[in-house]
Design a protein around this motif. Structure first.
Motif, PDB file in Angstrom:
ATOM      1  N   MET A 285       0.724  -1.082  -0.189  1.00 27.07           N
ATOM      2  CA  MET A 285      -0.126   0.123   0.025  1.00 27.07           C
ATOM      3  C   MET A 285       0.871   1.266   0.107  1.00 27.07           C
ATOM      4  O   MET A 285       0.835   2.272  -0.845  1.00 27.07           O
ATOM      5  N   LEU A 286       1.867   1.315   0.665  1.00 25.30           N
ATOM      6  CA  LEU A 286       2.728   2.559   0.887  1.00 25.30           C
ATOM      7  C   LEU A 286       3.502   2.542  -0.456  1.00 25.30           C
ATOM      8  O   LEU A 286       3.545   3.700  -1.096  1.00 25.30           O
ATOM      9  N   HIS A 287       4.029   1.526  -1.099  1.00 25.83           N
ATOM     10  CA  HIS A 287       4.440   1.642  -2.463  1.00 25.83           C
ATOM     11  C   HIS A 287       3.710   2.136  -3.518  1.00 25.83           C
ATOM     12  O   HIS A 287       3.933   3.219  -4.066  1.00 25.83           O
ATOM     13  N   CYS A 288       2.488   1.782  -3.373  1.00 28.61           N
ATOM     14  CA  CYS A 288       1.461   2.176  -4.569  1.00 28.61           C
ATOM     15  C   CYS A 288       1.145   3.696  -4.288  1.00 28.61           C
ATOM     16  O   CYS A 288       1.325   4.513  -5.122  1.00 28.61           O
ATOM     17  N   LEU A 289       1.071   3.898  -2.888  1.00 32.87           N
ATOM     18  CA  LEU A 289       0.402   5.309  -2.802  1.00 32.87           C
ATOM     19  C   LEU A 289       1.440   6.384  -2.883  1.00 32.87           C
ATOM     20  O   LEU A 289       1.504   7.607  -3.706  1.00 32.87           O
ATOM     21  N   ASN A 290       2.899   5.992  -2.752  1.00 32.35           N
ATOM     22  CA  ASN A 290       3.986   6.822  -2.889  1.00 32.35           C
ATOM     23  C   ASN A 290       4.202   6.836  -4.418  1.00 32.35           C
ATOM     24  O   ASN A 290       4.862   7.802  -4.747  1.00 32.35           O
ATOM     25  N   SER A 291       4.154   5.923  -5.114  1.00 29.19           N
ATOM     26  CA  SER A 291       4.244   6.002  -6.510  1.00 29.19           C
ATOM     27  C   SER A 291       3.372   6.840  -7.280  1.00 29.19           C
ATOM     28  O   SER A 291       3.578   7.335  -8.437  1.00 29.19           O
ATOM     29  N   LEU A 292       2.301   7.282  -6.817  1.00 29.95           N
ATOM     30  CA  LEU A 292       1.362   8.219  -7.194  1.00 29.95           C
ATOM     31  C   LEU A 292       2.031   9.528  -7.420  1.00 29.95           C
ATOM     32  O   LEU A 292       1.563  10.450  -8.088  1.00 29.95           O
ATOM     33  N   PHE A 293       3.171   9.713  -6.519  1.00 28.62           N
ATOM     34  CA  PHE A 293       3.688  11.264  -6.515  1.00 28.62           C
ATOM     35  C   PHE A 293       4.974  11.143  -7.641  1.00 28.62           C
ATOM     36  O   PHE A 293       5.480  12.240  -7.515  1.00 28.62           O
ATOM     37  N   LEU A 294       5.332  10.033  -8.201  1.00 24.10           N
ATOM     38  CA  LEU A 294       6.129   9.857  -9.263  1.00 24.10           C
ATOM     39  C   LEU A 294       5.677   9.758 -10.623  1.00 24.10           C
ATOM     40  O   LEU A 294       4.758   9.131 -11.114  1.00 24.10           O
ATOM     41  N   PRO A 295       6.509  10.391 -11.602  1.00 23.95           N
ATOM     42  CA  PRO A 295       6.211   9.992 -13.186  1.00 23.95           C
ATOM     43  C   PRO A 295       6.021   8.543 -13.731  1.00 23.95           C
ATOM     44  O   PRO A 295       6.901   7.819 -13.316  1.00 23.95           O
ATOM     45  N   ARG A 296       4.767   8.194 -14.199  1.00 20.56           N
ATOM     46  CA  ARG A 296       4.547   7.020 -14.772  1.00 20.56           C
ATOM     47  C   ARG A 296       3.692   6.820 -15.910  1.00 20.56           C
ATOM     48  O   ARG A 296       3.165   8.062 -16.233  1.00 20.56           O
ATOM     49  N   ARG A 297       3.630   6.101 -16.889  1.00 18.56           N
ATOM     50  CA  ARG A 297       2.973   5.694 -17.778  1.00 18.56           C
ATOM     51  C   ARG A 297       1.673   5.749 -17.480  1.00 18.56           C
ATOM     52  O   ARG A 297       0.579   6.497 -18.196  1.00 18.56           O
ATOM     53  N   THR A 298       1.012   5.067 -16.463  1.00 21.29           N
ATOM     54  CA  THR A 298      -0.490   5.155 -15.895  1.00 21.29           C
ATOM     55  C   THR A 298      -0.592   5.019 -14.505  1.00 21.29           C
ATOM     56  O   THR A 298       0.478   4.571 -13.712  1.00 21.29           O
ATOM     57  N   TYR A 299      -1.533   5.579 -13.957  1.00 24.40           N
ATOM     58  CA  TYR A 299      -1.897   5.513 -12.362  1.00 24.40           C
ATOM     59  C   TYR A 299      -2.927   4.691 -12.157  1.00 24.40           C
ATOM     60  O   TYR A 299      -3.184   4.331 -10.888  1.00 24.40           O
ATOM     61  N   SER A 300      -3.570   4.182 -13.293  1.00 24.22           N
ATOM     62  CA  SER A 300      -4.742   3.449 -12.715  1.00 24.22           C
ATOM     63  C   SER A 300      -4.695   2.232 -11.936  1.00 24.22           C
ATOM     64  O   SER A 300      -5.485   1.837 -11.168  1.00 24.22           O
ATOM     65  N   LEU A 301      -3.627   1.355 -12.293  1.00 27.88           N
ATOM     66  CA  LEU A 301      -3.451   0.226 -11.578  1.00 27.88           C
ATOM     67  C   LEU A 301      -3.116   0.619 -10.009  1.00 27.88           C
ATOM     68  O   LEU A 301      -3.521  -0.257  -9.280  1.00 27.88           O
ATOM     69  N   LEU A 302      -2.499   1.768  -9.758  1.00 27.77           N
ATOM     70  CA  LEU A 302      -1.985   1.907  -8.461  1.00 27.77           C
ATOM     71  C   LEU A 302      -3.189   2.422  -7.653  1.00 27.77           C
ATOM     72  O   LEU A 302      -3.608   1.879  -6.393  1.00 27.77           O
ATOM     73  N   VAL A 303      -4.060   3.259  -8.304  1.00 28.50           N
ATOM     74  CA  VAL A 303      -5.400   3.583  -7.618  1.00 28.50           C
ATOM     75  C   VAL A 303      -6.063   2.350  -7.350  1.00 28.50           C
ATOM     76  O   VAL A 303      -6.904   2.293  -6.398  1.00 28.50           O
ATOM     77  N   PHE A 304      -6.339   1.487  -8.253  1.00 27.47           N
ATOM     78  CA  PHE A 304      -7.294   0.205  -8.094  1.00 27.47           C
ATOM     79  C   PHE A 304      -6.534  -0.417  -7.214  1.00 27.47           C
ATOM     80  O   PHE A 304      -7.416  -0.972  -6.340  1.00 27.47           O
ATOM     81  N   TYR A 305      -5.359  -0.755  -6.833  1.00 28.63           N
ATOM     82  CA  TYR A 305      -4.766  -1.460  -5.856  1.00 28.63           C
ATOM     83  C   TYR A 305      -5.018  -0.904  -4.488  1.00 28.63           C
ATOM     84  O   TYR A 305      -5.721  -1.551  -3.563  1.00 28.63           O
ATOM     85  N   ILE A 306      -4.954   0.318  -4.408  1.00 26.92           N
ATOM     86  CA  ILE A 306      -5.081   0.998  -3.019  1.00 26.92           C
ATOM     87  C   ILE A 306      -6.615   0.903  -2.654  1.00 26.92           C
ATOM     88  O   ILE A 306      -6.930   0.768  -1.569  1.00 26.92           O
ATOM     89  N   PHE A 307      -7.428   1.288  -3.702  1.00 25.01           N
ATOM     90  CA  PHE A 307      -9.046   1.047  -3.349  1.00 25.01           C
ATOM     91  C   PHE A 307      -9.403  -0.409  -2.953  1.00 25.01           C
ATOM     92  O   PHE A 307      -9.844  -0.483  -2.113  1.00 25.01           O
ATOM     93  N   ILE A 308      -8.870  -1.230  -3.687  1.00 19.04           N
ATOM     94  CA  ILE A 308      -9.164  -2.814  -3.476  1.00 19.04           C
ATOM     95  C   ILE A 308      -8.993  -2.978  -2.239  1.00 19.04           C
ATOM     96  O   ILE A 308      -9.650  -3.731  -1.361  1.00 19.04           O
ATOM     97  N   PHE A 309      -7.768  -2.993  -1.841  1.00 25.26           N
ATOM     98  CA  PHE A 309      -7.080  -3.566  -0.673  1.00 25.26           C
ATOM     99  C   PHE A 309      -7.292  -2.600   0.684  1.00 25.26           C
ATOM    100  O   PHE A 309      -7.018  -3.169   1.682  1.00 25.26           O
TER     101      PHE A 309
END
Length: 337
Positions: A285-309
């Protein structure tokens, strides 16, 4: 350190103070009476068995004349400091990380006083292992050993000493080793019964095949989704050296999830082992959350993982015991009430 991170730390400090007040001055929760009873009655190290680390803290504090409430204030301060220290080192946004932890983990962790302290110590070991400096595995071993003297369940995290630190573990070799391990474990369990004291302890946390398979499914779903999260960001990760920077962090979290699969067999032993998955979810969860603050191709999987779990953590871990954890966190407080 960047200006944005300094601002995040400054804003996180009042949140941390609030958490200390909620934990340190809590006067009742589902497990507090047991901890207080141990504090009063277990007045020698011998009475604590193998958990001499936590036992020595109790004995020293008790013989110094501290009330249990004062002891709880001190333990909560040390525990929360260690958790926040990990976030300072690993998180892009300590504020966001602390708020996520507060929502999804804290209201159960503060009830599990011993387990919470051992987890906070374990985090220091995981940080040492991630940095991969000289003797990092020895330092990790020592941190886990100290955590084990607080709560014996921490010993199982010695498993992560075997992780490669500068590359993703080869999947083919890992699966072969994993299948051999599962077969060996099953054959041993069929032929060798558990020691009586271990079996008696497990009996307090009964499990069923349905709940065991549900836990296995949730863990596998998390691992698969995290694999996608990592590989979408760096598709070449499995073929390159990951000795520094972002690649090192991605390889670390992927290896952590792969090695956590060794926990699956334990879900058939006792329901209590689902706490191991909860620990893995903390890192994910911390990895996904902090990855939102970094440049990536897409953020949808991060948001999905945080929401689901986060939903899973709240509805599976918090709601069923809310009257012993979430409610007394705010209702039974010597400062707030």
């Amino acid at each position: 350190m960047s200006r944005s991170k300094l601002l995040s730390i400054a804003l996180a400090l009042p949140v941390l103070l609030g958490m200390w007040i909620l934990y340190g001055w809590n006067s009742w929760n589902g497990d507090r009476a047991v901890y207080e009873l141990y504090y009063v009655t277990r007045d020698t190290l011998a009475s604590w068995g193998g958990e001499v680390g936590y036992g020595s803290l109790n004995v020293i504090a008790s013989q110094s004349g501290l009330s249990f409430q004062s002891f709880q204030v001190l333990i909560s301060l040390v525990t929360l400091y260690l958790v926040f220290r990990y976030m300072l080192k690993r998180a892009v946004s300590p504020l966001a990380s602390l708020i996520l932890y507060l929502i999804c983990f804290f209201s159960l962790d503060f009830v599990l006083m011993r387990n919470f302290l051992s987890f906070a110590i374990l985090l220091q070991g995981m940080n040492t292992l991630f940095e991969a400096k000289p003797y990092c595995r020895v330092k990790f071993f020592l941190f886990v050993l100290v955590a084990t003297t607080v709560h014996q369940s921490s010993l199982i995290f010695m498993l992560f000493m075997l992780m490669p630190l500068n590359r993703v573990v080869p999947l083919g070799r890992f699966l072969v080793v994993y299948l051999v391990f599962v077969l060996f474990y099953v054959s041993m369990r069929l032929g060798v019964p558990l020691p009586a004291n271990v079996a008696a302890h497990f009996s307090y946390y009964n499990t069923t095949l349905k709940s065991s398979f549900a836990n296995v499914f949730a863990h596998l779903a998390s691992m698969v989704l995290m694999t996608f999260v990592v590989l979408v960001e760096r598709r070449s990760l499995c073929r390159i050296e990951c000795s520094s920077g972002r690649d090192k962090e991605l390889a670390f979290v992927l290896n952590l999830n792969l090695f956590s699969l060794f926990f699956l067999v334990l879900y058939f032993e006792s329901e209590i082992f689902i706490r191991l998955f909860r620990t893995i979810l903390f890192f994910n969860m911390l990895h996904c959350l902090n990855s939102l603050f970094l440049p990536r191709r897409t953020y949808s999987l991060l948001v999905f993982y945080i929401f689901i779990f986060s939903t899973y953590l709240i509805f599976f871990f918090l709601f069923p015991v809310a009257q012993f954890s979430v409610v007394p966190l705010f209702r039974n407080n010597l400062i707030l009430n």
